[in-house]
Design a protein around this motif. Structure first.
Motif, PDB file in Angstrom:
ATOM      1  N   GLU A  46       0.831  -3.165   3.218  1.00  0.00           N
ATOM      2  CA  GLU A  46       1.787  -3.728   2.254  1.00  0.00           C
ATOM      3  C   GLU A  46       2.730  -2.623   1.798  1.00  0.00           C
ATOM      4  N   ASP A  47       3.957  -2.998   1.529  1.00  0.00           N
ATOM      5  CA  ASP A  47       4.976  -2.048   1.074  1.00  0.00           C
ATOM      6  C   ASP A  47       5.879  -2.836   0.138  1.00  0.00           C
ATOM      7  N   ARG A  48       5.570  -2.775  -1.173  1.00  0.00           N
ATOM      8  CA  ARG A  48       6.229  -3.667  -2.133  1.00  0.00           C
ATOM      9  C   ARG A  48       6.392  -2.984  -3.473  1.00  0.00           C
ATOM     10  N   THR A  49       7.053  -3.638  -4.395  1.00  0.00           N
ATOM     11  CA  THR A  49       7.175  -3.062  -5.738  1.00  0.00           C
ATOM     12  C   THR A  49       5.796  -3.072  -6.396  1.00  0.00           C
ATOM     13  N   PRO A  50       5.553  -2.159  -7.338  1.00  0.00           N
ATOM     14  CA  PRO A  50       4.246  -2.145  -8.021  1.00  0.00           C
ATOM     15  C   PRO A  50       3.953  -3.497  -8.681  1.00  0.00           C
ATOM     16  N   GLU A  51       4.965  -4.044  -9.318  1.00  0.00           N
ATOM     17  CA  GLU A  51       4.805  -5.335  -9.994  1.00  0.00           C
ATOM     18  C   GLU A  51       4.266  -6.394  -9.023  1.00  0.00           C
ATOM     19  N   GLU A  52       4.918  -6.514  -7.868  1.00  0.00           N
ATOM     20  CA  GLU A  52       4.495  -7.507  -6.874  1.00  0.00           C
ATOM     21  C   GLU A  52       3.108  -7.166  -6.335  1.00  0.00           C
ATOM     22  N   PHE A  53       2.903  -5.881  -6.042  1.00  0.00           N
ATOM     23  CA  PHE A  53       1.643  -5.506  -5.407  1.00  0.00           C
ATOM     24  C   PHE A  53       0.454  -5.741  -6.328  1.00  0.00           C
ATOM     25  N   PHE A  54       0.581  -5.327  -7.577  1.00  0.00           N
ATOM     26  CA  PHE A  54      -0.576  -5.427  -8.469  1.00  0.00           C
ATOM     27  C   PHE A  54      -0.826  -6.846  -8.964  1.00  0.00           C
ATOM     28  N   THR A  55       0.236  -7.640  -9.118  1.00  0.00           N
ATOM     29  CA  THR A  55       0.005  -8.990  -9.627  1.00  0.00           C
ATOM     30  C   THR A  55      -0.342  -9.969  -8.517  1.00  0.00           C
ATOM     31  N   ASP A  56       0.136  -9.681  -7.274  1.00  0.00           N
ATOM     32  CA  ASP A  56      -0.087 -10.647  -6.212  1.00  0.00           C
ATOM     33  C   ASP A  56      -0.236  -9.968  -4.852  1.00  0.00           C
ATOM     34  N   PRO A  57      -1.307  -9.169  -4.669  1.00  0.00           N
ATOM     35  CA  PRO A  57      -1.494  -8.531  -3.356  1.00  0.00           C
ATOM     36  C   PRO A  57      -1.673  -9.614  -2.290  1.00  0.00           C
ATOM     37  N   HIS A  58      -1.014  -9.425  -1.146  1.00  0.00           N
ATOM     38  CA  HIS A  58      -1.064 -10.448  -0.103  1.00  0.00           C
ATOM     39  C   HIS A  58      -2.311 -10.358   0.755  1.00  0.00           C
ATOM     40  N   SER A  59      -2.671  -9.131   1.139  1.00  0.00           N
ATOM     41  CA  SER A  59      -3.712  -8.974   2.149  1.00  0.00           C
ATOM     42  C   SER A  59      -5.105  -8.981   1.531  1.00  0.00           C
ATOM     43  N   ALA A  60      -6.056  -9.416   2.326  1.00  0.00           N
ATOM     44  CA  ALA A  60      -7.452  -9.391   1.884  1.00  0.00           C
ATOM     45  C   ALA A  60      -7.894  -7.953   1.622  1.00  0.00           C
ATOM     46  N   ARG A  61      -7.401  -7.014   2.471  1.00  0.00           N
ATOM     47  CA  ARG A  61      -7.779  -5.609   2.300  1.00  0.00           C
ATOM     48  C   ARG A  61      -7.329  -5.062   0.946  1.00  0.00           C
ATOM     49  N   ALA A  62      -6.109  -5.393   0.566  1.00  0.00           N
ATOM     50  CA  ALA A  62      -5.585  -4.904  -0.710  1.00  0.00           C
ATOM     51  C   ALA A  62      -6.312  -5.557  -1.883  1.00  0.00           C
ATOM     52  N   LYS A  63      -6.567  -6.840  -1.769  1.00  0.00           N
ATOM     53  CA  LYS A  63      -7.288  -7.549  -2.845  1.00  0.00           C
ATOM     54  C   LYS A  63      -8.654  -6.921  -3.055  1.00  0.00           C
ATOM     55  N   ASP A  64      -9.331  -6.669  -1.946  1.00  0.00           N
ATOM     56  CA  ASP A  64     -10.662  -6.077  -2.004  1.00  0.00           C
ATOM     57  C   ASP A  64     -10.608  -4.670  -2.613  1.00  0.00           C
ATOM     58  N   PHE A  65      -9.628  -3.881  -2.163  1.00  0.00           N
ATOM     59  CA  PHE A  65      -9.475  -2.512  -2.669  1.00  0.00           C
ATOM     60  C   PHE A  65      -9.189  -2.519  -4.166  1.00  0.00           C
ATOM     61  N   LEU A  66      -8.272  -3.365  -4.582  1.00  0.00           N
ATOM     62  CA  LEU A  66      -7.905  -3.408  -6.008  1.00  0.00           C
ATOM     63  C   LEU A  66      -9.063  -3.873  -6.862  1.00  0.00           C
ATOM     64  N   SER A  67      -9.819  -4.845  -6.374  1.00  0.00           N
ATOM     65  CA  SER A  67     -10.936  -5.341  -7.187  1.00  0.00           C
ATOM     66  C   SER A  67     -11.960  -4.226  -7.387  1.00  0.00           C
ATOM     67  N   LYS A  68     -12.087  -3.351  -6.396  1.00  0.00           N
ATOM     68  CA  LYS A  68     -13.050  -2.258  -6.525  1.00  0.00           C
ATOM     69  C   LYS A  68     -12.561  -1.183  -7.485  1.00  0.00           C
ATOM     70  N   ILE A  69     -11.279  -0.790  -7.349  1.00  0.00           N
ATOM     71  CA  ILE A  69     -10.868   0.344  -8.188  1.00  0.00           C
ATOM     72  C   ILE A  69     -10.475  -0.081  -9.595  1.00  0.00           C
ATOM     73  N   LEU A  70     -10.109  -1.329  -9.801  1.00  0.00           N
ATOM     74  CA  LEU A  70      -9.703  -1.733 -11.139  1.00  0.00           C
ATOM     75  C   LEU A  70     -10.901  -2.155 -11.991  1.00  0.00           C
ATOM     76  N   LYS A  71     -12.057  -2.238 -11.342  1.00  0.00           N
ATOM     77  CA  LYS A  71     -13.256  -2.671 -12.060  1.00  0.00           C
ATOM     78  C   LYS A  71     -13.764  -1.628 -13.034  1.00  0.00           C
ATOM     79  N   HIS A  72     -13.628  -0.326 -12.654  1.00  0.00           N
ATOM     80  CA  HIS A  72     -14.207   0.677 -13.532  1.00  0.00           C
ATOM     81  C   HIS A  72     -13.160   1.329 -14.426  1.00  0.00           C
TER      82      HIS A  72
END
Ligand SMILES: Nc1ncnc2c1ncn2[C@@H]1O[C@H](COP(=O)(O)OP(=O)(O)O)[C@@H](O)[C@H]1O
Ligand SMILES: [Mg+2]
Length: 247
Positions: free
Chosen positions: A221-247
């Motif tokens: 993905e290559d997008r604005t922070p706003e777009e990326f953090f509020t609506d990640p498109h890929s399963a990989r990004a969703k999974d990554f964000l859920s892991k790092i934003l949890k703690h």
């Protein structure tokens, strides 16, 4: 759409043996832009930085710096490499040189500046990172956050066109992270072109023009922070964000 590309990678590929570590990388960083690169460990972020600086050769593709393809070797490469400063996770300061000497060394040796001019400029840069009062100390007398700010001043001393940061706060104690990020935010406000590998999502949200998410050697993905953090498109990004934003 690229307006005024300062760094441009076109169809860049690199292998380490069987490992396809950079896969068809197309990436543009415009002049004055701040691009944050995030992604799981082993996804190729450091290799990307090192390729841009030609610390690592690439297998195929082209890397342009300010419109010029990066030369393979020789003096032309040394000159272009000096145009891109790099700040690493480990600060790599010379232990037996003072802070001022650390910052002045490359301008003296590589840029051929006079001692007086190099030191005057180094003091300006130390002031900019809030360390003028520490000019005559040795690295071991400084905290990790202070050492990393010296490393940033040292990179700036070459008057680079762009700065690459590879996890600049990952080796720091939590209370020192912000002083380094604040220096980086100020550089961004001053218009420095920056590519920043970091897991500091607050920095990505507040300072980045774009977020590039890498996984398995690809830009996913290559997008604005706003777009990326509020609506990640890929399963990989969703999974990554859920892991790092949890703690
Ligand atoms: N010099 C090297 N030789 C062989 N494999 C390497 C080398 N450097 C990195 N790698 C491998 O390339 C992949 C990407 O590494 P790296 O760019 O450091 O990823 P990241 O910075 O995203 O954690 C990893 O699987 C790593 O083990
Ligand atoms: Mg890395």
């Amino acid at each position: 759409m690229a307006v005024d590309p300062l760094i441009e990678l076109r169809d860049v590929n690199k292998h380490y043996g069987q490992l396809h570590v950079l896969q068809d990388i197309n990436l543009t960083v415009d002049r004055g832009e701040v691009v944050v690169v995030i992604g799981p460990s082993g996804s190729g972020k450091s290799t990307l930085c090192r390729a841009i600086n030609r610390l690592e050769p690439i297998g195929s593709g082209t890397i342009f710096l300010d419109g010029q393809p990066l030369p393979e070797e020789g003096r032309a490469l040394a000159r272009l490499r000096a145009d891109v400063g790099m700040v690493f996770q480990s600060f790599n300061l010379f232990a037996h040189k003072t802070v001022l000497e650390n910052v002045s060394l490359a301008p003296l040796k590589v840029r051929g500046r006079g001692k007086e001019e190099a030191e005057r400029r180094s003091r300006e840069l130390l002031e900019r990172v809030g360390l003028l009062g520490h000019a005559d100390k040795y690295p071991a007398q400084l905290s990790g956050g202070q050492q990393q700010r010296v490393a940033i001043a040292r990179a700036l001393a070459m008057d680079p066109k762009a700065l690459l940061f590879d996890e600049p706060t990952s080796a720091l104690d939590p209370e020192m992270i912000n002083e380094v990020l604040e220096v980086m935010r100020q550089l961004a406000r001053d218009g420095m072109t920056m590519l920043v590998v970091t897991h500091e999502m607050g920095f990505a949200r507040s300072a980045a023009n774009r977020v590039v998410f890498m996984a398995d050697g690809r830009i996913v993905e290559d997008r604005t922070p706003e777009e990326f953090f509020t609506d990640p498109h890929s399963a990989r990004a969703k999974d990554f964000l859920s892991k790092i934003l949890k703690h």
